[in-house]
Write a protein that holds these residues in place. Structure first.
Motif, short mmCIF file in Angstrom:
data_model
loop_
_atom_site.label_atom_id
_atom_site.label_comp_id
_atom_site.label_asym_id
_atom_site.label_seq_id
_atom_site.Cartn_x
_atom_site.Cartn_y
_atom_site.Cartn_z
N ILE A 1 0.80 -1.23 0.00
CA ILE A 1 0.00 0.00 0.00
C ILE A 1 0.83 1.27 0.00
N LEU A 2 2.11 1.18 0.26
CA LEU A 2 2.96 2.38 0.21
C LEU A 2 3.13 2.84 -1.24
N PRO A 3 3.39 4.13 -1.45
CA PRO A 3 3.63 4.62 -2.82
C PRO A 3 4.93 4.05 -3.37
N GLU A 4 5.09 4.13 -4.69
CA GLU A 4 6.21 3.49 -5.36
C GLU A 4 7.57 4.07 -4.98
N ASP A 5 7.62 5.29 -4.46
CA ASP A 5 8.91 5.90 -4.15
C ASP A 5 9.37 5.68 -2.72
N VAL A 6 8.71 4.77 -2.00
CA VAL A 6 9.19 4.36 -0.67
C VAL A 6 8.90 2.88 -0.49
N ALA A 7 9.87 2.16 0.10
CA ALA A 7 9.71 0.72 0.31
C ALA A 7 10.25 0.33 1.68
N VAL A 8 9.60 -0.64 2.30
CA VAL A 8 10.11 -1.25 3.52
C VAL A 8 10.99 -2.42 3.11
N THR A 9 12.25 -2.44 3.54
CA THR A 9 13.17 -3.50 3.18
C THR A 9 13.35 -4.55 4.27
N GLU A 10 13.05 -4.18 5.51
CA GLU A 10 13.08 -5.15 6.61
C GLU A 10 12.03 -4.75 7.64
N ALA A 11 11.48 -5.75 8.32
CA ALA A 11 10.54 -5.52 9.41
C ALA A 11 10.75 -6.58 10.47
N CYS A 12 10.91 -6.17 11.72
CA CYS A 12 11.07 -7.13 12.81
C CYS A 12 10.58 -6.49 14.10
N TYR A 13 10.34 -7.32 15.11
CA TYR A 13 9.98 -6.81 16.42
C TYR A 13 11.25 -6.60 17.23
N ALA A 14 11.29 -5.49 17.95
CA ALA A 14 12.45 -5.13 18.75
C ALA A 14 12.05 -5.00 20.21
N ALA A 15 13.04 -4.94 21.07
CA ALA A 15 12.78 -4.73 22.49
C ALA A 15 12.12 -3.37 22.71
N ASP A 16 11.35 -3.27 23.80
CA ASP A 16 10.68 -2.02 24.11
C ASP A 16 11.68 -0.87 24.29
N SER A 17 12.91 -1.20 24.62
CA SER A 17 13.94 -0.18 24.86
C SER A 17 14.57 0.33 23.56
N PHE A 18 14.30 -0.35 22.45
CA PHE A 18 14.90 0.08 21.18
C PHE A 18 14.34 1.42 20.77
N HIS A 19 15.24 2.32 20.35
CA HIS A 19 14.82 3.61 19.82
C HIS A 19 15.62 3.90 18.57
N SER A 20 14.93 4.10 17.46
CA SER A 20 15.62 4.24 16.18
C SER A 20 16.55 5.45 16.13
N ARG A 21 16.21 6.50 16.85
CA ARG A 21 17.06 7.70 16.84
C ARG A 21 18.13 7.64 17.91
N TYR A 22 17.72 7.47 19.17
CA TYR A 22 18.68 7.56 20.27
C TYR A 22 19.58 6.34 20.39
N GLY A 23 19.17 5.23 19.77
CA GLY A 23 19.99 4.03 19.81
C GLY A 23 21.04 3.95 18.71
N ALA A 24 20.99 4.86 17.75
CA ALA A 24 21.93 4.81 16.63
C ALA A 24 23.35 5.14 17.09
N LEU A 25 24.30 4.29 16.74
CA LEU A 25 25.69 4.49 17.12
C LEU A 25 26.48 5.22 16.04
#
Length: 267
Positions: free
Chosen positions: A82-106
């Motif tokens: 359902i996403l438009p053609e100019d964006v794609a999801v390449t991976e999807a998984c469940y993470a720990a509740d503590s995971f944060h995509s911004r603050y966890g980036a090294l």
């Protein structure tokens, strides 16, 4: 609620950047709209960082909390349907509740692609390169070395996002051949970046490559900490968010893109 971690790739040409903004098309907005359509409830997606209008991504990371009753959704397949053609999801998984995509980036890695031929740009590459023309790449490589290490990058930050300090560490600044003989790609890896910092560094290198300054000009600009004395910002279309690195175990073992046949939706 379960925390869903996503990896995304997108062509930024027709987006007004990553961040949700009223009345304009953004990557975050399209993603939230797609997820909400599946969950039946409003959601808030958090990204690893903000890309500006026209900037692309090969490995944007994001997370979102979804209701438990949607935990069996094959998210990879469902979102890409359902996403438009100019964006794609390449991976999807469940993470720990503590995971944060911004603050966890090294670390983050950006790439910037230059087009080195002044006479033409092939149509297939026009949206993804900066046609800077002939430049002295060896001079630019020497100049790039001054960016390595920890520095105050105040002179390479554009206004718009308040930060507590402007000291950042660049771990790698390297060059390689691009997709065609007319291209070169700079790869910049660091622990963090200021607003349009990469584009400003590239803009400075091109000025040096055109013979308008010497390689040691980079050092004087860094020491001066004055954005007004630095060269202009490189255009957005050559920039890609290439990779985001996290610690081990940040992604859970439960895949969130598995269909009934046991595949993960990647074909």
């Amino acid at each position: 609620m379960k925390r869903l971690r996503l990896k995304l790739a997108y062509d930024g040409t027709d987006f007004c950047g990553w961040q949700l903004q009223p009345g304009v098309r953004t990557v975050q907005g399209e993603l939230e709209k797609a997820i909400s359509r599946i969950t039946g409830t409003p959601v808030r997606v958090h990204g690893s960082g903000r890309t500006d209008s026209g900037v692309h991504a090969l490995d944007q990371n994001a997370h979102v909390d979804i209701p438990d009753n949607r935990s069996e959704v094959p998210w990879l397949r469902a979102l890409n349907a359902i996403l438009p053609e100019d964006v794609a999801v390449t991976e999807a998984c469940y993470a720990a509740d503590s995971f944060h995509s911004r603050y966890g980036a090294l670390e983050k890695t950006y790439t910037y692609t230059l087009w080195l031929n002044r006479q033409f740009v092939i149509p297939q590459r026009r949206r993804y390169v900066w046609p800077c023309g002939d430049v002295d790449l060896e001079r630019m490589d020497r100049a790039a070395e001054y960016f390595l290490g920890e520095h105050d990058f105040a002179a390479f930050q554009n206004t718009g996002t308040p930060v507590s300090d402007t000291v950042r560490t660049v771990l790698e600044f390297s060059r390689r051949q691009g997709a065609t003989p007319y291209e070169c790609v700079y790869s910049i890896r660091g622990t963090g970046f200021l607003k349009q910092m990469v584009r400003n560094m590239i803009g400075c290198l091109v000025e040096i490559g055109r013979g308008k300054a010497e390689p040691h000009f980079v050092r004087s600009i860094l020491e001066g900490k004055d954005r007004k004395k630095a060269p202009a910002t490189a255009p957005p279309q050559g920039l890609y968010l290439f990779a985001v690195a996290y610690g081990e175990g940040d992604c859970g073992s439960d895949q969130a893109g598995r269909d009934q046949s046991g595949k993960n939706g990647r074909e």
